[in-house]
Design an enzyme around this catalytic site. Structure first.
Site, PDB file in Angstrom:
ATOM      1  N   SER A 136       0.852  -1.201   0.000  1.00  0.00           N
ATOM      2  CA  SER A 136       0.000   0.000   0.000  1.00  0.00           C
ATOM      3  C   SER A 136       0.880   1.242   0.000  1.00  0.00           C
ATOM      4  O   SER A 136       2.046   1.193   0.414  1.00  0.00           O
ATOM      5  CB  SER A 136      -0.855   0.015   1.268  1.00  0.00           C
ATOM      6  OG  SER A 136      -1.583   1.216   1.371  1.00  0.00           O
ATOM      7  N   TYR A 148      -2.239  -0.333  10.642  1.00  0.00           N
ATOM      8  CA  TYR A 148      -2.459  -0.873   9.296  1.00  0.00           C
ATOM      9  C   TYR A 148      -1.264  -0.549   8.405  1.00  0.00           C
ATOM     10  O   TYR A 148      -0.708  -1.422   7.731  1.00  0.00           O
ATOM     11  CB  TYR A 148      -3.754  -0.300   8.690  1.00  0.00           C
ATOM     12  CG  TYR A 148      -3.915  -0.608   7.212  1.00  0.00           C
ATOM     13  CD1 TYR A 148      -4.362  -1.856   6.790  1.00  0.00           C
ATOM     14  CD2 TYR A 148      -3.598   0.347   6.231  1.00  0.00           C
ATOM     15  CE1 TYR A 148      -4.490  -2.148   5.444  1.00  0.00           C
ATOM     16  CE2 TYR A 148      -3.725   0.060   4.885  1.00  0.00           C
ATOM     17  CZ  TYR A 148      -4.172  -1.194   4.490  1.00  0.00           C
ATOM     18  OH  TYR A 148      -4.290  -1.486   3.147  1.00  0.00           O
TER      19      TYR A 148
HETATM   20  N1  LIG Z   1      -8.853  -0.258  -0.957  1.00  0.00           N
HETATM   21  C1  LIG Z   1      -7.735   0.451  -0.791  1.00  0.00           C
HETATM   22  O1  LIG Z   1      -7.733   1.705  -0.754  1.00  0.00           O
HETATM   23  C2  LIG Z   1      -6.410  -0.258  -0.677  1.00  0.00           C
HETATM   24  C3  LIG Z   1      -5.238   0.501  -0.872  1.00  0.00           C
HETATM   25  C4  LIG Z   1      -4.013  -0.130  -0.753  1.00  0.00           C
HETATM   26  C5  LIG Z   1      -3.954  -1.492  -0.478  1.00  0.00           C
HETATM   27  N2  LIG Z   1      -5.109  -2.189  -0.272  1.00  0.00           N
HETATM   28  C6  LIG Z   1      -4.993  -3.616   0.013  1.00  0.00           C
HETATM   29  O2  LIG Z   1      -5.601  -4.326  -1.052  1.00  0.00           O
HETATM   30  C7  LIG Z   1      -5.937  -5.636  -0.621  1.00  0.00           C
HETATM   31  C8  LIG Z   1      -7.333  -5.972  -1.105  1.00  0.00           C
HETATM   32  O3  LIG Z   1      -8.254  -5.089  -0.485  1.00  0.00           O
HETATM   33  P1  LIG Z   1      -9.525  -4.483  -1.225  1.00  0.00           P
HETATM   34  O4  LIG Z   1      -9.350  -3.022  -1.253  1.00  0.00           O
HETATM   35  O5  LIG Z   1      -9.797  -5.212  -2.468  1.00  0.00           O
HETATM   36  O6  LIG Z   1     -10.638  -4.749  -0.099  1.00  0.00           O
HETATM   37  P2  LIG Z   1     -11.773  -5.842   0.074  1.00  0.00           P
HETATM   38  O7  LIG Z   1     -12.735  -5.745  -1.066  1.00  0.00           O
HETATM   39  O8  LIG Z   1     -12.273  -5.645   1.464  1.00  0.00           O
HETATM   40  O9  LIG Z   1     -11.026  -7.240  -0.060  1.00  0.00           O
HETATM   41  C9  LIG Z   1     -10.385  -7.892   0.995  1.00  0.00           C
HETATM   42  C10 LIG Z   1     -10.309  -9.365   0.638  1.00  0.00           C
HETATM   43  O10 LIG Z   1      -9.566 -10.045   1.668  1.00  0.00           O
HETATM   44  C11 LIG Z   1     -10.283 -11.209   2.024  1.00  0.00           C
HETATM   45  N3  LIG Z   1      -9.979 -11.614   3.395  1.00  0.00           N
HETATM   46  C12 LIG Z   1     -10.031 -10.862   4.524  1.00  0.00           C
HETATM   47  N4  LIG Z   1      -9.724 -11.610   5.593  1.00  0.00           N
HETATM   48  C13 LIG Z   1      -9.448 -12.856   5.127  1.00  0.00           C
HETATM   49  C14 LIG Z   1      -9.083 -14.076   5.743  1.00  0.00           C
HETATM   50  N5  LIG Z   1      -8.915 -14.192   7.076  1.00  0.00           N
HETATM   51  N6  LIG Z   1      -8.878 -15.153   4.950  1.00  0.00           N
HETATM   52  C15 LIG Z   1      -9.056 -15.075   3.614  1.00  0.00           C
HETATM   53  N7  LIG Z   1      -9.402 -13.948   2.981  1.00  0.00           N
HETATM   54  C16 LIG Z   1      -9.604 -12.858   3.733  1.00  0.00           C
HETATM   55  C17 LIG Z   1     -11.757 -10.824   1.842  1.00  0.00           C
HETATM   56  O11 LIG Z   1     -12.567 -11.964   1.625  1.00  0.00           O
HETATM   57  P3  LIG Z   1     -13.508 -12.685   2.713  1.00  0.00           P
HETATM   58  O12 LIG Z   1     -14.088 -11.625   3.587  1.00  0.00           O
HETATM   59  O13 LIG Z   1     -14.497 -13.373   1.825  1.00  0.00           O
HETATM   60  O14 LIG Z   1     -12.615 -13.640   3.423  1.00  0.00           O
HETATM   61  C18 LIG Z   1     -11.672 -10.028   0.558  1.00  0.00           C
HETATM   62  O15 LIG Z   1     -11.702 -10.886  -0.568  1.00  0.00           O
HETATM   63  C19 LIG Z   1      -5.764  -5.628   0.913  1.00  0.00           C
HETATM   64  O16 LIG Z   1      -4.512  -6.239   1.227  1.00  0.00           O
HETATM   65  C20 LIG Z   1      -5.723  -4.141   1.250  1.00  0.00           C
HETATM   66  O17 LIG Z   1      -5.005  -3.913   2.440  1.00  0.00           O
HETATM   67  C21 LIG Z   1      -6.334  -1.615  -0.382  1.00  0.00           C
END
Ligand SMILES: NC(=O)c1ccc[n+]([C@@H]2O[C@H](COP(=O)([O-])OP(=O)(O)OC[C@H]3O[C@@H](n4cnc5c(N)ncnc54)[C@H](OP(=O)(O)O)[C@@H]3O)[C@@H](O)[C@H]2O)c1
Length: 224
Positions: A136, A148
């Site tokens: 990130s 985080y």
């Molecule tokens: N959105 C942003 O602004 C942003 C920016 C930089 C980086 N990121 C990173 O991008 C990545 C994806 O996030 P996103 O933005 O796409 O958010 P998201 O839609 O909330 O996706 C998070 C994913 O992680 C899975 N997950 C969470 N806990 C888990 C567990 N214990 N076991 C297996 N799967 C798990 C969730 O699936 P289930 O709930 O079905 O398990 C979901 O598929 C994350 O690492 C986040 O930190 C996000």
């Protein structure tokens, strides 16, 4: 050539689901890992025979091990991994933060990445494959009291160290470091921020490099 196979954690929504769609378009089989079996099955139905839903809690080491073996049995091997599952916290800051939330977040954001790498490297070694992980912007900058962000600093450091380990046998590691992305990570929509498809295209760019090139990091920022 036989399709190559990409294992994606956090594939049920957001960046992971968008990457599954983009990767199948680029000719990859995709193994979809997350806890929400219903969402994974719906996505696998949409993507057809190139996709396999493998419900699994990525913080459970035995479950990750079993999922990896299900994937390699089904597709016959593994060529790339996108360790992308992650979560934030409801209570920001250190003094006002909730240590129980930190515990759970650290297990997802850090331990899941390590378990996934540990279980998949023997397979990636066989294919001179690639490990891609979602860091990130919060893992490159300092943000007030952000635990985080600190988990993503771990990811940033780990990805570079893993790249050095993998290059000994021709493997590659990439960290994707987005600023704000419009996903279910946030309760409200962020239409002017990065879209999940923007990150998915960056992952496919890293996946499609010639053997001579290792993209070590892709840093994307919203253009607003
Ligand atoms: N959105 C942003 O602004 C942003 C920016 C930089 C980086 N990121 C990173 O991008 C990545 C994806 O996030 P996103 O933005 O796409 O958010 P998201 O839609 O909330 O996706 C998070 C994913 O992680 C899975 N997950 C969470 N806990 C888990 C567990 N214990 N076991 C297996 N799967 C798990 C969730 O699936 P289930 O709930 O079905 O398990 C979901 O598929 C994350 O690492 C986040 O930190 C996000």
């Amino acid at each position: 050539m036989m399709n190559r196979t990409l294992l994606i954690t956090g594939a049920s929504t957001g960046i992971g689901a968008a990457t599954a769609r983009a990767a199948t378009k680029a000719g990859w089989n995709v193994a979809l890992l997350a806890r929400s079996a219903d969402k994974l099955e719906a996505l696998a139905d949409e993507l057809g025979t190139m996709a396999l839903a493998v419900p699994c809690d990525a913080t459970d080491r035995d479950a990750v091990k079993e999922a990896v073996s299900t994937v390699t049995d089904h597709f016959g091997g593994l060529h790339a991994v996108f360790a992308n599952a992650g979560k934030g916290v409801d209570n920001p800051g250190v003094e006002k933060g909730d240590p129980a939330e930190w515990h759970d977040m650290i297990h997802v954001n850090i331990m899941h990445v390590l378990y996934t790498a540990h279980e998949t490297l023997p397979h990636l070694r066989k294919t001179k494959g690639m490990f891609i992980v979602t860091g990130s912007k919060a893992g490159r900058d300092h943000m007030k009291g952000s635990i985080y962000g600190a988990t993503k600093w771990f990811v940033q450091g780990f990805a570079g160290n893993l790249a050095e380990e993998m290059r000994e046998w021709g493997g590659r590691c990439t960290v994707i470091t987005p600023g704000m992305v419009d996903t279910p990570f946030f309760d409200e929509g962020k239409p002017t921020k990065l879209q999940a498809e923007d990150i998915a295209d960056a992952v496919v760019f890293a996946l499609e490099q010639r053997d001579t090139s290792c993209v070590r990091e892709i840093h994307l920022m919203p253009n607003d």
